[in-house]
Design a protein around this motif. Structure first.
Motif, PDB file in Angstrom:
ATOM      1  N   THR A 153      91.418 -86.470  39.233  1.00 30.30           N
ATOM      2  CA  THR A 153      91.031 -85.572  37.756  1.00 30.30           C
ATOM      3  C   THR A 153      92.554 -84.989  37.180  1.00 30.30           C
ATOM      4  O   THR A 153      93.415 -84.776  36.795  1.00 30.30           O
ATOM      5  N   ASN A 154      92.596 -83.974  37.962  1.00 30.52           N
ATOM      6  CA  ASN A 154      93.336 -83.144  37.626  1.00 30.52           C
ATOM      7  C   ASN A 154      94.857 -82.961  38.211  1.00 30.52           C
ATOM      8  O   ASN A 154      96.081 -82.993  37.209  1.00 30.52           O
ATOM      9  N   PHE A 155      94.858 -83.997  39.415  1.00 29.06           N
ATOM     10  CA  PHE A 155      96.718 -84.725  39.314  1.00 29.06           C
ATOM     11  C   PHE A 155      96.424 -85.678  38.661  1.00 29.06           C
ATOM     12  O   PHE A 155      98.258 -85.055  38.083  1.00 29.06           O
ATOM     13  N   PHE A 156      96.467 -86.363  37.668  1.00 30.11           N
ATOM     14  CA  PHE A 156      96.545 -87.090  36.540  1.00 30.11           C
ATOM     15  C   PHE A 156      96.835 -86.266  35.586  1.00 30.11           C
ATOM     16  O   PHE A 156      97.498 -86.894  34.606  1.00 30.11           O
ATOM     17  N   THR A 157      95.887 -85.433  35.799  1.00 31.50           N
ATOM     18  CA  THR A 157      95.671 -84.657  34.161  1.00 31.50           C
ATOM     19  C   THR A 157      97.728 -83.752  34.061  1.00 31.50           C
ATOM     20  O   THR A 157      97.983 -84.686  33.536  1.00 31.50           O
ATOM     21  N   GLN A 158      98.154 -83.533  35.257  1.00 30.46           N
ATOM     22  CA  GLN A 158      99.013 -82.782  35.481  1.00 30.46           C
ATOM     23  C   GLN A 158     100.602 -83.611  34.860  1.00 30.46           C
ATOM     24  O   GLN A 158     101.412 -83.593  34.978  1.00 30.46           O
ATOM     25  N   LEU A 159      99.778 -84.961  35.789  1.00 30.75           N
ATOM     26  CA  LEU A 159     100.466 -86.253  35.658  1.00 30.75           C
ATOM     27  C   LEU A 159     101.228 -86.756  34.291  1.00 30.75           C
ATOM     28  O   LEU A 159     102.265 -86.986  33.650  1.00 30.75           O
ATOM     29  N   MET A 160     100.228 -86.309  33.347  1.00 34.84           N
ATOM     30  CA  MET A 160     100.566 -86.794  31.773  1.00 34.84           C
ATOM     31  C   MET A 160     100.812 -86.276  30.871  1.00 34.84           C
ATOM     32  O   MET A 160     101.040 -86.651  29.873  1.00 34.84           O
ATOM     33  N   GLY A 161     100.585 -85.164  31.283  1.00 31.28           N
ATOM     34  CA  GLY A 161     100.934 -83.389  30.592  1.00 31.28           C
ATOM     35  C   GLY A 161      99.464 -83.711  29.729  1.00 31.28           C
ATOM     36  O   GLY A 161      98.261 -84.186  29.880  1.00 31.28           O
ATOM     37  N   LYS A 162      99.603 -82.755  28.399  1.00 32.40           N
ATOM     38  CA  LYS A 162      98.465 -82.030  28.373  1.00 32.40           C
ATOM     39  C   LYS A 162      98.632 -83.254  26.122  1.00 32.40           C
ATOM     40  O   LYS A 162     100.268 -83.646  25.911  1.00 32.40           O
ATOM     41  N   ALA A 163      97.134 -83.386  26.014  1.00 34.79           N
ATOM     42  CA  ALA A 163      97.004 -83.846  24.818  1.00 34.79           C
ATOM     43  C   ALA A 163      98.113 -83.396  23.547  1.00 34.79           C
ATOM     44  O   ALA A 163      97.936 -82.328  23.291  1.00 34.79           O
ATOM     45  N   ASN A 164      98.413 -84.326  22.375  1.00 32.65           N
ATOM     46  CA  ASN A 164      99.310 -83.458  20.854  1.00 32.65           C
ATOM     47  C   ASN A 164      98.334 -83.813  20.388  1.00 32.65           C
ATOM     48  O   ASN A 164      97.921 -85.348  20.314  1.00 32.65           O
ATOM     49  N   GLY A 165      98.168 -83.156  19.082  1.00 26.07           N
ATOM     50  CA  GLY A 165      97.271 -83.503  17.982  1.00 26.07           C
ATOM     51  C   GLY A 165      98.087 -84.677  16.972  1.00 26.07           C
ATOM     52  O   GLY A 165      97.809 -85.203  16.367  1.00 26.07           O
ATOM     53  N   LEU A 166      99.062 -84.626  16.754  1.00 23.91           N
ATOM     54  CA  LEU A 166     100.194 -84.736  15.820  1.00 23.91           C
ATOM     55  C   LEU A 166     100.777 -85.938  16.367  1.00 23.91           C
ATOM     56  O   LEU A 166     101.866 -86.479  17.554  1.00 23.91           O
ATOM     57  N   MET A 167     100.901 -86.964  15.930  1.00 30.05           N
ATOM     58  CA  MET A 167     100.975 -88.476  16.150  1.00 30.05           C
ATOM     59  C   MET A 167     101.908 -88.966  14.903  1.00 30.05           C
ATOM     60  O   MET A 167     101.806 -89.432  14.552  1.00 30.05           O
ATOM     61  N   PRO A 168     103.358 -88.763  15.307  1.00 30.86           N
ATOM     62  CA  PRO A 168     104.373 -89.105  14.353  1.00 30.86           C
ATOM     63  C   PRO A 168     104.480 -90.141  14.932  1.00 30.86           C
ATOM     64  O   PRO A 168     104.796 -90.800  15.692  1.00 30.86           O
ATOM     65  N   CYS A 169     105.349 -91.376  13.190  1.00 28.36           N
ATOM     66  CA  CYS A 169     105.809 -92.660  13.451  1.00 28.36           C
ATOM     67  C   CYS A 169     106.749 -92.872  14.085  1.00 28.36           C
ATOM     68  O   CYS A 169     107.880 -91.540  14.172  1.00 28.36           O
ATOM     69  N   PRO A 170     107.242 -93.954  14.980  1.00 28.58           N
ATOM     70  CA  PRO A 170     108.461 -94.200  15.631  1.00 28.58           C
ATOM     71  C   PRO A 170     109.652 -94.363  14.112  1.00 28.58           C
ATOM     72  O   PRO A 170     109.537 -94.234  13.285  1.00 28.58           O
TER      73      PRO A 170
END
Length: 224
Positions: A153-170
């Motif tokens: 869990t720790n390894f893949f959490t660091q690998l993927m980064g932190k969650a972002n509450g804002l989801m801007p459109c492409p």
């Protein structure tokens, strides 16, 4: 279908397929496959005596090779040995296919019925797929199941980064500036599937796979 190795099977297929039928194409094909299966039952019974045939062929080969040690330049014995070895290879292949089909039949009978056999096989597979130990980033070996889970869990959490509450459109301008499908690409994607593509797809499938419930393998369709 082991019967396709039998020398008279091709003529049986030709005889069934030459029968005329006035129904639609798919119904006609289904009925011919059904008739062929009924006619091939007799051949299957003959082919199931493979164990006895293999024993006889091996004994014949041993006898021929024993005679060859006494007369190594006898052309008749050399040719007889060659023919017997070819026959042995053929029936060994048939034996392998029969055993493979029997193993699949066993799984169908016992594997899909929530039996002890099913759960035993699942347990064996789960044990093979289980990760019991890992090493962390400093080389320490971890064996405790909870610690192993935490390390993943720790390894893949660091690998993927932190969650972002804002989801801007492409950004559509950036997308359009990149590579896009042309009109020709669109037409290629929606064009009709050709007979050659279907034929190629069938021939690339594993020979011993059975695509339908009728029991006919891919090898049957590609050979006949």
């Amino acid at each position: 279908m082991v019967t396709i190795e039998y020398k008279d099977f091709r003529s049986m297929v030709d005889r069934v397929w030459q029968q005329q039928d006035e129904q639609d194409s798919m119904t006609t094909i289904w009925q011919k496959l059904h008739k062929l299966k009924d006619e091939a039952k007799g051949l299957n019974k003959e082919m199931t005596s493979y164990e006895q045939r293999l024993t006889q062929i091996r004994q014949k080969l041993e006898c021929t090779q024993a005679n060859l040690t006494l007369d190594p330049f006898n052309q008749i014995l050399i040719e007889q040995e060659k023919q017997t070895m070819n026959e042995l290879e053929k029936w060994s292949t048939i034996e392998e296919r029969i055993l493979r089909q029997q193993s699949r039949a066993t799984w169908i009978d016992y594997g899909d019925s929530n039996s002890k056999y099913f759960y035993a096989q699942m347990k064996i597979r789960a044990n093979k797929n289980t990760i019991t130990t890992v090493y962390n980033n400093i080389g320490v070996k971890i064996t405790d199941p909870k610690a192993v889970e935490k390390e993943f869990t720790n390894f893949f959490t660091q690998l993927m980064g932190k969650a972002n509450g804002l989801m801007p459109c492409p950004n559509t301008k950036i997308i359009k500036a990149g590579d896009c499908l042309t009109i020709q690409h669109h037409q290629e994607l929606i064009k009709e599937v050709t007979h050659d593509e279907v034929d190629e797809a069938v021939r690339e499938m594993p020979k011993d796979k059975v695509p339908g419930v009728d029991g006919y393998t891919i090898e049957f369709f590609t050979k006949h």
